[in-house]
Design an enzyme around this catalytic site. Structure first.
Site, PDB file in Angstrom:
ATOM      1  N   ASP A  76     -12.919  30.591   5.939  1.00  0.00           N
ATOM      2  CA  ASP A  76     -12.139  30.050   7.057  1.00  0.00           C
ATOM      3  C   ASP A  76     -10.986  29.210   6.511  1.00  0.00           C
ATOM      4  O   ASP A  76     -11.022  28.732   5.371  1.00  0.00           O
ATOM      5  CB  ASP A  76     -13.025  29.219   7.999  1.00  0.00           C
ATOM      6  CG  ASP A  76     -13.732  28.052   7.302  1.00  0.00           C
ATOM      7  OD1 ASP A  76     -14.213  28.247   6.168  1.00  0.00           O
ATOM      8  OD2 ASP A  76     -13.806  26.954   7.887  1.00  0.00           O
ATOM      9  N   GLU A 132     -16.471  25.881   6.625  1.00  0.00           N
ATOM     10  CA  GLU A 132     -16.341  24.706   5.753  1.00  0.00           C
ATOM     11  C   GLU A 132     -15.324  23.704   6.277  1.00  0.00           C
ATOM     12  O   GLU A 132     -15.534  22.493   6.220  1.00  0.00           O
ATOM     13  CB  GLU A 132     -15.954  25.139   4.329  1.00  0.00           C
ATOM     14  CG  GLU A 132     -16.116  24.050   3.278  1.00  0.00           C
ATOM     15  CD  GLU A 132     -14.905  23.147   3.110  1.00  0.00           C
ATOM     16  OE1 GLU A 132     -15.030  22.076   2.493  1.00  0.00           O
ATOM     17  OE2 GLU A 132     -13.806  23.494   3.600  1.00  0.00           O
TER      18      GLU A 132
END
Ligand SMILES: [Zn+2]
Length: 371
Positions: A76, A132
């Site tokens: 991400d 994350e």
């Protein structure tokens, strides 16, 4: 090599993956699975996770082989959909720019290419999560479970300045302090009020006194809000504090201090929400791995490896806090994480690949002494 790496990076950058957009992060996972299969010759296991995007895992070597090493990364990014159309990936003079190249799509490729160089019997796991940037709430358990079976964790986040590895990261705590006083007319009877804003201002000053920047402890008031109208003694105020601590002991003691400040008697009641979010990754978690990395770099004819202690957090904090030797910043060499000028030095980044495969190989052959 450069062409293949660059093409794979472009494919990953174009599969945009803002953390909050689950569908996009899953689609990026599909893309990464395909790219990874073409590089390593193996498809990853896809692990669904509750409340977040699935994780991808390439697990090699005998299932219960001792001395397993975990390579860790996330797919991400902080960039919303459409950024790649606005600022497409571009190469210029040995640098590649584009949303998410440094944090951390090039790092994922470094991990995949390192796997491709290793004997398939070497026990190594490459784990790629998708949350994350928003705190790893849904992937934390999986990361910790994988780290627990490993002798070491190598985190593929971007390097510190100049390609330095990250040997320490500060811990992070966040607090919301809600002050509740009593409102009153500021002109007619201010003495009947209990001013929540004044109490909040005192808390700001008290928080500043807890700081000890010389040993890596900062307490930063970041957001504040108070009051209803310009002529009312405010009955409510809200203050946010961002605490960074290089040492776990400091992180704990600050927590106690903040709660004690809030509990001090007075007309304005203060309620505390929040607390420790990430423990610090202290230097000793990385020391043995750093030494190994330096030796392999020497053997590979690289210039001496530098290392840095940094303020930002990553999933390395989680693994290090479990007592598993952890080294971070092994991914892309470049700069500008979360910034529009984010870039990767392609040549220096490619040099990470033999370094990581040598590290993993060396650890398989000569595991770290038991903790
Ligand atoms: Zn990152």
């Amino acid at each position: 090599m450069v062409e293949g790496f660059t093409a794979a990076l472009r494919a990953l950058v174009e599969a945009e993956s803002p953390s909050a957009d689950l569908l996009a992060v899953e689609e990026c996972g599909d893309r990464l699975a395909a790219v990874g299969e073409s590089i390593t010759g193996a498809a990853p296991e896809r692990i669904p996770l509750e409340g977040g995007p699935s994780a991808l895992m390439w697990r090699r070597g005998e299932e219960d082989a001792p001395g397993r090493v975990l390579l860790l990364g996330h797919r991400d990014t902080v960039w919303p959909r459409g950024t790649a159309a606005q600022r497409p990936m571009a190469a210029e003079g040995g640098r590649i720019r584009g949303p998410g190249v440094f944090d951390m799509k090039a790092g994922l490729l470094v991990g995949l290419y390192a796997l491709a160089r290793l004997d398939p019997r070497v026990p190594v796991t490459l784990l790629v999560t998708g949350d994350e940037e928003i705190g790893s709430a849904s992937s934390r358990e999986l990361i910790e479970a994988q780290a627990r079976e490993c002798q070491a964790v190598l985190v593929l986040e971007g390097a510190a300045e100049g390609g330095a590895l990250k040997r320490a990261r500060k811990g992070w705590s966040i607090y919301t302090l809600r002050c509740r006083g009593r409102s009153a007319h500021a002109g007619l009877e201010p003495h009947k009020g209990a001013n929540a804003l004044v109490r909040m201002a005192e808390l700001v000053a008290e928080a500043a006194r807890i700081e000890a920047p010389d040993r890596g402890l900062t307490v930063t008031p970041t957001l504040a809000q108070a009051g209803q109208t310009v002529n009312t003694v405010p009955d409510c105020a809200e203050l946010h504090l961002d605490v960074r601590a290089a040492r776990s002991a400091d992180q704990h003691s600050v927590d106690g201090t903040i709660r004690a400040l809030a509990a001090a008697p007075g007309e304005v009641a203060v309620e505390v929400e929040g607390g420790r979010n990430r423990p610090p990754m202290e230097e000793d978690a990385a020391a043995a791995l750093l030494e190994r990395a330096a030796r392999h770099a020497r053997e590979l004819g690289e210039r001496p490896l530098e290392s840095a202690a940094v303020g930002g957090i990553s999933d390395a904090n989680l693994c290090a806090a479990m007592g598993v030797p952890t080294l971070d910043g092994l991914g892309a060499v470049g700069g500008g994480p979360h910034a529009e000028h984010e870039w990767v030095d392609i040549d220096a980044t490619l040099h990470r690949i033999p370094l990581i495969s040598a590290l993993v190989d060396g650890l398989a052959e000569h595991p770290l002494p038991d903790r």
